[in-house]
Design a protein around this motif. Structure first.
Motif, PDB file in Angstrom:
ATOM      1  N   PHE A 153     -76.594  24.684 -66.885  1.00 53.47           N
ATOM      2  CA  PHE A 153     -75.575  24.358 -65.705  1.00 53.47           C
ATOM      3  C   PHE A 153     -74.599  23.301 -66.449  1.00 53.47           C
ATOM      4  N   GLY A 154     -73.149  23.749 -66.444  1.00 56.70           N
ATOM      5  CA  GLY A 154     -72.238  22.933 -66.570  1.00 56.70           C
ATOM      6  C   GLY A 154     -72.275  22.319 -67.660  1.00 56.70           C
ATOM      7  N   PRO A 155     -72.556  22.734 -69.024  1.00 58.87           N
ATOM      8  CA  PRO A 155     -72.425  21.881 -70.306  1.00 58.87           C
ATOM      9  C   PRO A 155     -71.122  21.315 -70.539  1.00 58.87           C
ATOM     10  N   ALA A 156     -70.008  21.954 -70.129  1.00 57.47           N
ATOM     11  CA  ALA A 156     -68.590  21.506 -70.496  1.00 57.47           C
ATOM     12  C   ALA A 156     -68.331  20.210 -69.690  1.00 57.47           C
ATOM     13  N   SER A 258     -62.637  32.641 -67.379  1.00 60.01           N
ATOM     14  CA  SER A 258     -62.550  32.171 -68.808  1.00 60.01           C
ATOM     15  C   SER A 258     -63.276  31.070 -69.085  1.00 60.01           C
ATOM     16  N   ILE A 259     -63.572  30.081 -68.295  1.00 58.61           N
ATOM     17  CA  ILE A 259     -64.047  28.702 -68.619  1.00 58.61           C
ATOM     18  C   ILE A 259     -65.294  28.652 -67.588  1.00 58.61           C
ATOM     19  N   GLY A 260     -65.601  29.264 -66.775  1.00 69.18           N
ATOM     20  CA  GLY A 260     -66.751  29.024 -65.776  1.00 69.18           C
ATOM     21  C   GLY A 260     -68.100  29.293 -66.398  1.00 69.18           C
ATOM     22  N   PHE A 261     -68.205  30.266 -66.806  1.00 67.71           N
ATOM     23  CA  PHE A 261     -69.288  31.132 -67.314  1.00 67.71           C
ATOM     24  C   PHE A 261     -69.876  31.570 -68.592  1.00 67.71           C
ATOM     25  N   GLU A 262     -68.890  31.048 -69.781  1.00 68.53           N
ATOM     26  CA  GLU A 262     -69.052  31.688 -71.059  1.00 68.53           C
ATOM     27  C   GLU A 262     -69.104  33.107 -71.151  1.00 68.53           C
ATOM     28  N   LEU A 263     -68.314  33.885 -70.443  1.00 67.17           N
ATOM     29  CA  LEU A 263     -68.211  35.161 -70.161  1.00 67.17           C
ATOM     30  C   LEU A 263     -66.799  35.599 -70.601  1.00 67.17           C
ATOM     31  N   PRO A 264     -66.809  36.941 -71.466  1.00 70.08           N
ATOM     32  CA  PRO A 264     -65.511  37.489 -71.808  1.00 70.08           C
ATOM     33  C   PRO A 264     -64.424  37.485 -70.597  1.00 70.08           C
ATOM     34  N   VAL A 265     -63.370  37.344 -70.692  1.00 74.24           N
ATOM     35  CA  VAL A 265     -62.251  37.587 -69.766  1.00 74.24           C
ATOM     36  C   VAL A 265     -61.472  38.885 -70.369  1.00 74.24           C
ATOM     37  N   THR A 266     -61.552  40.002 -69.721  1.00 80.35           N
ATOM     38  CA  THR A 266     -60.846  41.079 -70.336  1.00 80.35           C
ATOM     39  C   THR A 266     -60.937  41.469 -71.908  1.00 80.35           C
ATOM     40  N   GLY A 267     -62.119  41.097 -72.336  1.00 78.75           N
ATOM     41  CA  GLY A 267     -62.622  41.353 -73.693  1.00 78.75           C
ATOM     42  C   GLY A 267     -62.324  40.007 -74.639  1.00 78.75           C
ATOM     43  N   PHE A 268     -61.856  39.100 -74.023  1.00 81.11           N
ATOM     44  CA  PHE A 268     -61.495  37.859 -74.902  1.00 81.11           C
ATOM     45  C   PHE A 268     -62.572  36.953 -74.663  1.00 81.11           C
ATOM     46  N   VAL A 269     -63.147  36.207 -75.682  1.00 89.00           N
ATOM     47  CA  VAL A 269     -64.131  35.102 -75.413  1.00 89.00           C
ATOM     48  C   VAL A 269     -63.473  33.836 -75.869  1.00 89.00           C
ATOM     49  N   ILE A 270     -63.538  32.869 -74.693  1.00 91.48           N
ATOM     50  CA  ILE A 270     -62.739  31.500 -74.927  1.00 91.48           C
ATOM     51  C   ILE A 270     -63.896  30.745 -75.624  1.00 91.48           C
ATOM     52  N   PRO A 273     -67.828  25.735 -73.880  1.00 86.89           N
ATOM     53  CA  PRO A 273     -68.806  25.564 -73.155  1.00 86.89           C
ATOM     54  C   PRO A 273     -68.699  25.942 -71.546  1.00 86.89           C
ATOM     55  N   ALA A 274     -69.524  26.388 -70.811  1.00 85.83           N
ATOM     56  CA  ALA A 274     -69.349  26.807 -69.357  1.00 85.83           C
ATOM     57  C   ALA A 274     -68.976  25.619 -68.447  1.00 85.83           C
ATOM     58  N   LEU A 275     -68.080  25.601 -67.779  1.00 88.95           N
ATOM     59  CA  LEU A 275     -67.842  24.696 -66.726  1.00 88.95           C
ATOM     60  C   LEU A 275     -68.718  24.780 -65.564  1.00 88.95           C
ATOM     61  N   LEU A 276     -69.323  25.771 -65.040  1.00 86.27           N
ATOM     62  CA  LEU A 276     -70.403  25.891 -64.065  1.00 86.27           C
ATOM     63  C   LEU A 276     -71.648  26.337 -64.597  1.00 86.27           C
TER      64      LEU A 276
END
Length: 317
Positions: A153-156, A258-270, A273-276
């Motif tokens: 949960f929320g490592p960022a 892009s920042i909430g879940f550590e998941l790709p956004v349209t194939g791009f990985v940011i 760490p996840a915000l949520l």
């Protein structure tokens, strides 16, 4: 969605006149009936002119970005700084090109491309909130269907550096998604509408939007989701009579994904760490979206289809 080159309560939607909602899909206007004083490109030419603007905005800054180590040989961003540059440089240049074209060639006011309506900042902010809510609903639906394993949960929240980067990304996505809505749902949608009507404009805009998000070997469900994303955005702009709300929605969607879940956004990985919540995909790509991320999931397509039906509903007198 971040271009690859490179429902809630009625109160969230702007209250418009009865005639605006009941305007037929063969209408030759969307946002404003103010005439153009210059040359409006032919309907068949508009998509190719649009592609020329996109290609030029990518090719012009590319050597410079490569020299700075921000772009790889395939035109993709390198690291977080490369992502900042990717989201801002080409898109800002693209938007500027279209803006100059509207002012100098078509010579029509910005109200005719959707930059109109009361309380634009409030409408933009409401759209941003809806974008955050809708992408959260997509991710939550995939999770409830068994598509994710919860990893934290929320490592960022314990990293001021990460939070600062997320704030900067919000500004970058405001440029990227804002320009996409301006050039797609603002300029292209309106110029084709003035030639062929709203229905043809939605089809043309969606075809161009889907093509620019296509890459070789991409799965069919990714393209389905992209097309539905465009149709939803077009209908929102038409129903609202401006692009402020859908612009905010697109910004909120891209940013939180892009920042909430550590998941790709349209194939791009940011690389943040996840915000949520930190989520690890599990299960088939049809459920999770695979390398594309939640936007490639059939659940995302289903929720976008529900949103489209919501926007197509008749407005009560």
């Amino acid at each position: 969605m971040a271009e690859r080159h490179h429902a809630r309560a009625r109160s969230f939607y702007p209250r418009l006149t009865r005639s605006a909602y009941l305007r037929p899909m063969n209408s030759k206007t969307i946002f404003s009936t103010e005439p153009h004083k210059g040359w409006l490109p032919w309907g068949i030419l508009a998509p190719f002119l649009f592609l020329a603007f996109v290609i030029a905005s990518v090719l012009i800054p590319s050597p410079w970005l490569k020299s700075l180590g921000l772009e790889d040989a395939k035109g993709g961003p390198i690291g977080l700084n490369g992502m900042y540059a990717y989201l801002v440089v080409a898109f800002a240049l693209n938007g500027l090109m279209v803006l100059i074209w509207i002012w100098l060639v078509e010579r029509r006011p910005l109200s005719t491309v959707g930059l109109t309506g009361p309380a634009p900042l409030a409408t933009l902010f409401r759209g941003l909130l809806i974008g955050c809510v809708t992408i959260s609903a997509v991710v939550a639906s995939i999770g409830f269907a068994g598509g994710y394993q919860l990893a934290g949960f929320g490592p960022a929240l314990s990293s001021p550096t990460a939070l600062g980067s997320m704030a900067l990304l919000l500004l970058c996505f405001a440029v990227q998604a804002g320009v996409e809505e301006f050039i797609f749902r603002g300029w292209l949608l309106s110029v084709v509408t003035r030639k062929w009507g709203q229905l043809a404009a939605v089809v043309v805009t969606t075809l161009v939007f889907t093509f620019l998000h296509w890459s070789p070997g991409q799965a069919w469900q990714d393209m389905l989701s992209t097309a539905l994303f465009s149709v939803f955005a077009c209908l929102w702009a038409i129903r609202a009579g401006n692009i402020w709300g859908v612009m905010g929605w697109h910004i909120g969607w891209n940013w939180l994904l892009s920042i909430g879940f550590e998941l790709p956004v349209t194939g791009f990985v940011i690389d943040l760490p996840a915000l949520l919540v930190q989520l690890i995909p599990q299960g088939p790509d049809l459920l999770t979206g695979g390398a594309v991320g939640p936007e490639g999931s059939l659940i995302c397509s289903a929720l976008l289809l529900i949103g489209i039906l919501f926007l197509l509903r008749p407005r009560k007198a």
